[in-house]
Write an enzyme that holds these catalytic residues in place. Structure first.
Site, mmCIF file in Angstrom:
data_model
loop_
_atom_site.group_PDB
_atom_site.id
_atom_site.type_symbol
_atom_site.label_atom_id
_atom_site.label_comp_id
_atom_site.label_asym_id
_atom_site.label_seq_id
_atom_site.Cartn_x
_atom_site.Cartn_y
_atom_site.Cartn_z
ATOM 1 N N ARG A 1 -11.100 -12.281 6.516
ATOM 2 C CA ARG A 1 -9.903 -12.991 6.049
ATOM 3 C C ARG A 1 -10.288 -14.295 5.347
ATOM 4 O O ARG A 1 -9.580 -14.770 4.462
ATOM 5 C CB ARG A 1 -8.972 -13.330 7.227
ATOM 6 C CG ARG A 1 -8.277 -12.129 7.838
ATOM 7 C CD ARG A 1 -7.120 -12.605 8.715
ATOM 8 N NE ARG A 1 -6.668 -11.597 9.655
ATOM 9 C CZ ARG A 1 -5.807 -10.616 9.372
ATOM 10 N NH1 ARG A 1 -5.315 -10.506 8.163
ATOM 11 N NH2 ARG A 1 -5.445 -9.749 10.291
ATOM 12 N N LYS B 1 -1.282 -1.534 -4.512
ATOM 13 C CA LYS B 1 -2.129 -0.334 -4.574
ATOM 14 C C LYS B 1 -1.175 0.831 -4.848
ATOM 15 O O LYS B 1 -0.837 1.597 -3.953
ATOM 16 C CB LYS B 1 -2.818 -0.174 -3.216
ATOM 17 C CG LYS B 1 -4.212 0.376 -3.289
ATOM 18 C CD LYS B 1 -4.706 0.741 -1.906
ATOM 19 C CE LYS B 1 -5.349 -0.404 -1.166
ATOM 20 N NZ LYS B 1 -5.923 0.046 0.133
ATOM 21 N N PHE C 1 -10.292 0.077 -0.469
ATOM 22 C CA PHE C 1 -9.979 -0.860 0.611
ATOM 23 C C PHE C 1 -10.520 -2.235 0.244
ATOM 24 O O PHE C 1 -11.701 -2.398 -0.027
ATOM 25 C CB PHE C 1 -10.558 -0.389 1.945
ATOM 26 C CG PHE C 1 -9.920 -1.102 3.100
ATOM 27 C CD1 PHE C 1 -8.721 -0.653 3.632
ATOM 28 C CD2 PHE C 1 -10.476 -2.270 3.612
ATOM 29 C CE1 PHE C 1 -8.086 -1.338 4.660
ATOM 30 C CE2 PHE C 1 -9.851 -2.966 4.638
ATOM 31 C CZ PHE C 1 -8.659 -2.490 5.158
ATOM 32 N N ASP D 1 0.865 -1.183 0.000
ATOM 33 C CA ASP D 1 0.000 0.000 0.000
ATOM 34 C C ASP D 1 0.909 1.243 0.000
ATOM 35 O O ASP D 1 1.417 1.633 -1.044
ATOM 36 C CB ASP D 1 -0.896 -0.098 1.244
ATOM 37 C CG ASP D 1 -1.915 1.012 1.361
ATOM 38 O OD1 ASP D 1 -2.277 1.593 0.339
ATOM 39 O OD2 ASP D 1 -2.362 1.304 2.488
#
Ligand code: IMP
Length: 190
Positions: A176, A142, A163, A114
């Site tokens: 998860r 990302k 997200f 990220d």
């Protein structure tokens, strides 16, 4: 009767707050390609895969089985120093390796890059321990959010600045276990 509640679902894997991004079939197909590429590049070597807990564990378990080579696996857990970490880049090793890595060919396995703060710290830390090589396999990138450059040697998919959850990735420890990757439309909704 057609009230909105009649359409509500109680399914965890198929709820209205999830917008599917990558199906489980698509993930598996890409991991197969990544595994073949890694096996080619590390031919005649015995790489040590370092899995970053917890998010990467599901990706790693599939990736390992797609790499037709003699290899080892170890686990590390990294944590951030509170909420300021996102910008400060301060990270802490919560669970360190149990083995020395001097002279080893290391392949770090991560779920998502990220800002790059966590990974740039970790890669540098591993290099300082005398490994022969330190490379990175990441399922998702990302890239728009990057603050510190991180070279991803093996990448699953680039994604937009959204997200995402599932396939090991969580929102406050939830999702998860989702078999696919989805954009979490509204993190406020429980
Ligand atoms: P970075 O240091 O900003 O690159 O953070 C990487 C870590 O942040 C990942 O290992 C994830 O745990 C978490 N993370 C970043 N983006 C997402 C996301 O979209 N969904 C779930 N976790 C994320």
């Amino acid at each position: 009767m057609s009230t909105s509640s009649a359409h509500m679902t109680t399914s965890e894997f198929n709820n209205e707050n999830l917008a599917p991004l990558f199906s489980s079939e698509k993930i598996q197909a890409r991991i197969g390609e990544m595994g073949a590429e890694i096996a080619r590049d590390y031919k005649d070597k015995n790489p040590l895969l370092i899995v970053v807990l917890k998010g990467a564990c599901i990706f790693a378990s599939d990736l390992l089985r797609a790499i037709d080579l003699k290899l080892g696996i170890e686990f590390m857990a990294i944590s951030s120093y509170g909420a300021s970490t996102r910008t400060s880049g301060e990270v802490r090793i919560v669970k360190d390796l149990d083995v020395p890595i001097e002279g080893r060919d290391i392949l770090v396995v991560e779920d998502i890059v990220d800002t790059g703060l966590t990974l740039s710290y970790l890669m540098e830390n591993l290099r300082s321990r005398g490994a022969s090589s330190v490379k990175l396999a990441a399922l998702l990138d990302k890239h728009e959010r990057r603050q510190r450059e991180v070279a991803i040697d093996y990448l699953g998919f680039g994604i937009p600045d959204e997200f995402v959850v599932g396939y090991g990735l969580d929102f406050a420890e939830r999702y998860r276990n989702l078999p696919y990757i989805a954009i979490l439309k509204n993190p406020e909704v429980q």
